[in-house]
Motif scaffolding. Structure first.
Motif, mmCIF file in Angstrom:
data_model
loop_
_atom_site.group_PDB
_atom_site.id
_atom_site.type_symbol
_atom_site.label_atom_id
_atom_site.label_comp_id
_atom_site.label_asym_id
_atom_site.label_seq_id
_atom_site.Cartn_x
_atom_site.Cartn_y
_atom_site.Cartn_z
ATOM 1 N N GLU A 205 0.816 -1.215 0.000
ATOM 2 C CA GLU A 205 0.000 0.000 0.000
ATOM 3 C C GLU A 205 0.847 1.261 0.000
ATOM 4 O O GLU A 205 0.363 2.330 -0.375
ATOM 5 N N ILE A 206 2.113 1.132 0.417
ATOM 6 C CA ILE A 206 2.989 2.304 0.453
ATOM 7 C C ILE A 206 4.126 2.160 -0.553
ATOM 8 O O ILE A 206 4.216 2.915 -1.515
ATOM 9 N N ALA A 207 5.005 1.173 -0.361
ATOM 10 C CA ALA A 207 6.179 1.055 -1.228
ATOM 11 C C ALA A 207 5.798 0.823 -2.690
ATOM 12 O O ALA A 207 6.323 1.480 -3.596
ATOM 13 N N GLY A 211 6.711 3.644 -5.422
ATOM 14 C CA GLY A 211 7.821 3.422 -6.348
ATOM 15 C C GLY A 211 8.986 4.295 -5.926
ATOM 16 O O GLY A 211 9.420 4.265 -4.778
ATOM 17 N N TYR A 212 9.477 5.116 -6.854
ATOM 18 C CA TYR A 212 10.585 6.016 -6.519
ATOM 19 C C TYR A 212 10.127 7.461 -6.347
ATOM 20 O O TYR A 212 10.932 8.383 -6.419
ATOM 21 N N LYS A 213 8.834 7.651 -6.102
ATOM 22 C CA LYS A 213 8.343 8.990 -5.772
ATOM 23 C C LYS A 213 8.716 9.336 -4.334
ATOM 24 O O LYS A 213 8.753 8.467 -3.469
ATOM 25 N N PRO A 214 8.977 10.616 -4.049
ATOM 26 C CA PRO A 214 9.343 10.989 -2.679
ATOM 27 C C PRO A 214 8.144 11.024 -1.749
ATOM 28 O O PRO A 214 6.987 11.150 -2.177
ATOM 29 N N PHE A 233 12.722 5.922 -1.961
ATOM 30 C CA PHE A 233 13.470 4.687 -1.836
ATOM 31 C C PHE A 233 14.688 4.732 -2.761
ATOM 32 O O PHE A 233 14.567 5.067 -3.942
ATOM 33 N N GLN A 234 15.858 4.403 -2.212
ATOM 34 C CA GLN A 234 17.056 4.300 -3.042
ATOM 35 C C GLN A 234 17.016 3.013 -3.852
ATOM 36 O O GLN A 234 17.470 2.953 -4.991
ATOM 37 N N LYS A 235 16.500 1.976 -3.237
ATOM 38 C CA LYS A 235 16.063 0.787 -3.950
ATOM 39 C C LYS A 235 14.869 0.236 -3.193
ATOM 40 O O LYS A 235 14.665 0.567 -2.018
ATOM 41 N N VAL A 248 11.365 -8.958 9.042
ATOM 42 C CA VAL A 248 12.387 -7.922 9.103
ATOM 43 C C VAL A 248 12.420 -7.213 7.756
ATOM 44 O O VAL A 248 12.608 -7.851 6.711
ATOM 45 N N ILE A 249 12.211 -5.899 7.758
ATOM 46 C CA ILE A 249 12.122 -5.120 6.522
ATOM 47 C C ILE A 249 13.364 -4.256 6.403
ATOM 48 O O ILE A 249 13.677 -3.471 7.305
ATOM 49 N N ASN A 250 14.071 -4.402 5.290
ATOM 50 C CA ASN A 250 15.255 -3.585 5.016
ATOM 51 C C ASN A 250 14.862 -2.453 4.088
ATOM 52 O O ASN A 250 14.263 -2.670 3.030
ATOM 53 N N THR A 251 15.191 -1.216 4.484
ATOM 54 C CA THR A 251 14.786 -0.028 3.747
ATOM 55 C C THR A 251 15.976 0.890 3.541
ATOM 56 O O THR A 251 16.764 1.100 4.454
ATOM 57 N N GLN A 252 16.093 1.437 2.339
ATOM 58 C CA GLN A 252 17.155 2.402 2.014
ATOM 59 C C GLN A 252 16.513 3.629 1.396
ATOM 60 O O GLN A 252 15.753 3.520 0.419
ATOM 61 N N LEU A 253 16.811 4.806 1.962
ATOM 62 C CA LEU A 253 16.218 6.059 1.506
ATOM 63 C C LEU A 253 17.305 7.033 1.081
ATOM 64 O O LEU A 253 18.416 7.022 1.621
#
Length: 257
Positions: A205-207, A211-214, A233-235, A248-253
């Protein structure tokens, strides 16, 4: 951790705007595309019309050293009011029946603000008055208003770094050519959520929708240290279903210019 992922602001007006930096620039996705008050105006008010279901507004890339705010509905019922005097180093969080969260990091250069109110079932009007240093035109880059999605805080060990867009090229004689350009912060972290529904809410619902929108992010680690960032998201994030009921969720911004 909190996210405002979509834009519920439908209109904005200001008490002062330079013709080259109109008030609707603040609705653009690029923080460097500024709204700026007219020459010499260091205090101005922006009025936002915000759609139903909103619960907060975030401001990015402002040179204000003080912001006051009020949020009302069509019946002039106050959902939120702030009349404190905020200084350049103010960081403050308050909670009471009318106000959920209020957090300012106003450095007079490229500061940010995050304000919340109880989720509104109707359209609301938010009036934010910005004040910069004397005789310095007040300005701001981006405003985002939306419902506020809440997730668990990142685990200890949030990684914060700098990404530079500098151009570096080696010349034939072995010297280096360098053109300095913008630099932004990056963040990477893990957080743990229930697989159903929280992991699937975050991922689909979010990621997936972003996509790659801020989006507007409020990160807080388990030490209570916080960051407010307008980032993408950086990826795309990944989930590790290593526990029976949790993921466990890995997130890169990376911050957006």
């Amino acid at each position: 951790m909190k996210i405002m992922a979509t834009q519920k602001i439908s209109a904005v007006s200001s008490t002062s705007a330079d013709t080259a930096y109109p008030d609707d620039n603040i609705l653009d996705e690029h923080p460097k595309k500024l709204w700026k008050a007219a020459s010499g105006i260091s205090e101005a008010t922006l009025t936002f019309t915000i759609g139903t279901g909103s619960a907060g507004i975030a401001i990015f890339n402002t040179n204000a050293v003080e912001i006051t705010a009020s949020v009302t509905d069509a019946n002039s019922i106050a959902w939120f009011a702030s009349d404190a005097d905020w200084t350049s180093d103010a960081t403050w969080v308050a909670e009471d029946a009318a106000l959920s969260e209020e957090l300012f990091n106003l450095d007079g250069v490229s500061g940010s603000a995050w304000l919340e109110w109880p989720t509104s079932p109707v359209t609301v009007t938010a009036e934010l008055t910005f004040r910069s240093e004397s005789s310095v035109e007040v300005q701001a880059g981006v405003a985002v208003a939306d419902m506020v999605h809440e997730f668990t805080c990142p685990q200890m060990g949030v990684r914060e770094s700098i990404h530079t867009y500098d151009i570096v090229k080696e010349l034939q004689n072995g010297a280096f050519y360098r053109k300095e350009r913008d630099k932004v912060r990056t963040f990477s972290f893990n957080f743990i959520e229930d697989r159903n529904p929280d992991f699937y809410t975050f991922m689909y619902e979010i990621a997936k929708e972003l996509g790659y929108k801020p989006a507007a992010w409020w990160l807080a680690d388990m030490d209570g240290y916080w960051w407010v960032a307008y980032a993408r998201f950086q990826k795309m994030p990944t989930g590790n279903h290593s526990m029976p009921a949790n993921t466990v969720i890995n997130t890169q911004l990376i911050e957006v210019l």
